[in-house]
Structure formats: C-alpha cells, structure tokens
Design an enzyme around this catalytic site. Structure first.
Site, short mmCIF file in Angstrom:
data_model
loop_
_atom_site.label_atom_id
_atom_site.label_comp_id
_atom_site.label_asym_id
_atom_site.label_seq_id
_atom_site.Cartn_x
_atom_site.Cartn_y
_atom_site.Cartn_z
N GLY A 46 -15.78 -10.67 17.48
CA GLY A 46 -15.41 -11.86 18.24
C GLY A 46 -14.31 -11.53 19.22
CD GLN A 51 -8.71 -11.70 21.04
OE1 GLN A 51 -9.76 -12.32 20.90
NE2 GLN A 51 -8.36 -10.69 20.25
CB CYS A 91 -6.95 -9.70 15.24
SG CYS A 91 -6.83 -10.49 16.84
CG LEU A 92 -11.25 -6.72 18.67
CD1 LEU A 92 -12.28 -7.09 19.73
CD2 LEU A 92 -11.47 -5.31 18.17
CG HIS A 133 -9.76 -14.84 14.27
ND1 HIS A 133 -9.00 -14.12 13.38
CD2 HIS A 133 -9.67 -14.17 15.46
CE1 HIS A 133 -8.46 -13.08 14.01
NE2 HIS A 133 -8.87 -13.09 15.27
CD GLU A 134 -12.27 -14.41 18.25
OE1 GLU A 134 -11.42 -14.37 19.15
OE2 GLU A 134 -12.45 -13.45 17.48
CG HIS A 137 -7.18 -15.20 19.65
ND1 HIS A 137 -5.99 -14.49 19.63
CD2 HIS A 137 -8.02 -14.56 18.81
CE1 HIS A 137 -6.12 -13.47 18.80
NE2 HIS A 137 -7.34 -13.48 18.29
#
Length: 193
Positions: A46, A51, A91-92, A133-134, A137
């Site tokens: 994701g 991000q 997480c990226l 989660h996304e 962000h």
C-alpha cells in the site's frame, strides 16, 4: 510511469493533511500509475500520495501475491468500523520497523476509482488494516503514532542512526538492500504498507 522517492519518518512532510482531489483527470491517473510502480518496486502492499510528497487524497493497495490486483481509492472516507484485530504492521516510510497495532478488523469505505467513479467497499482483515493505515497517512498520521512514546523514541533514533550510516556509505539494515537477505525481506513484504 515513474518510481517516486518515498518520504521517511520523521520527515515533517508526512504530517501534512492531504487535500481532496477536485477532479480525476489524466494528471491524477498518472499519479496513481506512478504510485503503483513505486509501491511495487519498494516492495510494499500500500502507498498514500503523501508518502511520495503529493498532498492529495489518493491511495493504492495490492494484496495479491501476483501483484496484479491494484485497488485505487481517491478521496477515501471510512463510513463504518467494527470489531478489533491486532496485526504486525510495517510501512514504506518507516523502513525495517514492524510493530503490532490494534485497529478495527472491518471497515466500510467510500471512494472514487481511477476513472472517478464512486464506489463503496466492505473490507476486513488485512485489507481493512491497509485501508486504515493508508488513510491515516492522508490525515498526517504514521503507524508509530499508535505506539508508546518510548517505542516512538527508539524508532526515531534507530532510523536517524541508519540515515547517518547510509550517508557515510554503510549498507542499509533491515531491508533487502542491506544486511537482510532477499528471502527474509520477501517474507515480510505482506505487512509493508
């Protein structure tokens, strides 16, 4: 399509609130394509536009093993939450860090697709976690915000040390580009969002 740079925690740009997309046009579809390519190459499951330093309410998710079931959510909004589950999240934007986070295990979300068509989706399990989660962000939150202050401080110090080591030319720890093997990294891809 282009691979974009991913912002890393504690970069203050990750704290911005993303703005709604006014119109789904070719520029937004290019952003979606670039985000998908970035997510797949990272590799992750994701990615939120914030991000990649694009303060727009756009997220992409693909939980398939084959990496061929891209889900696009433009202006996503959670309408309902239910239940509870605790899953290990990564997480990226917080590379190499994995911690357990408790969230609702079912959500109903409304969004626009890649073509600007509205839809609603009932998500549960890992997909529900990814959506939440996304969307976090997009609201200026990172999954470490759900952890204790002590854990947040340790993570921040670890990532700052890693960045200093990288700048000095040392290999990155905790991902496939450094000391962790590709096989070990592949086993953890499922939880990177």
């Amino acid at each position: 399509m282009a691979v974009k740079s991913i912002l890393h925690y504690p970069d203050p740009r990750l704290r911005r609130k993303a703005l709604p997309v006014e119109q789904v046009d070719d520029a937004v579809r290019r952003l979606v394509d670039d985000m998908a390519e970035t997510m797949y190459s990272a590799p992750g499951v994701g990615l939120a536009a914030i991000q990649v330093n694009e303060p727009k309410r756009v997220i992409v998710i693909d939980l398939s093993e084959e990496r061929n079931r891209l889900q696009v959510f433009i202006n996503p909004e959670i309408l309902a939450r239910d239940g509870e589950q605790t899953l290990e999240e990564g997480c990226l934007s917080v590379p190499g860090i994995y911690e357990e986070v408790t969230r609702p295990n079912r959500v109903r979300v409304r969004a626009l697709d890649r073509d600007g068509k509205p839809f609603e989706l009932e998500a549960e399990g890992l997909l529900a976690t990814c959506v939440q989660h996304e969307i976090d962000h997009l609201d200026g939150k990172v999954f470490v915000d759900y952890l204790s202050r002590l854990k947040q401080s340790r993570i921040r110090k670890k990532l700052e040390k890693r960045e200093r080591e990288q700048e000095a030319g040392a290999p990155r720890r905790g991902d496939a580009t450094g000391r962790e093997s590709l096989a070990a990294a592949a086993g953890r891809i499922r939880s990177k969002m």
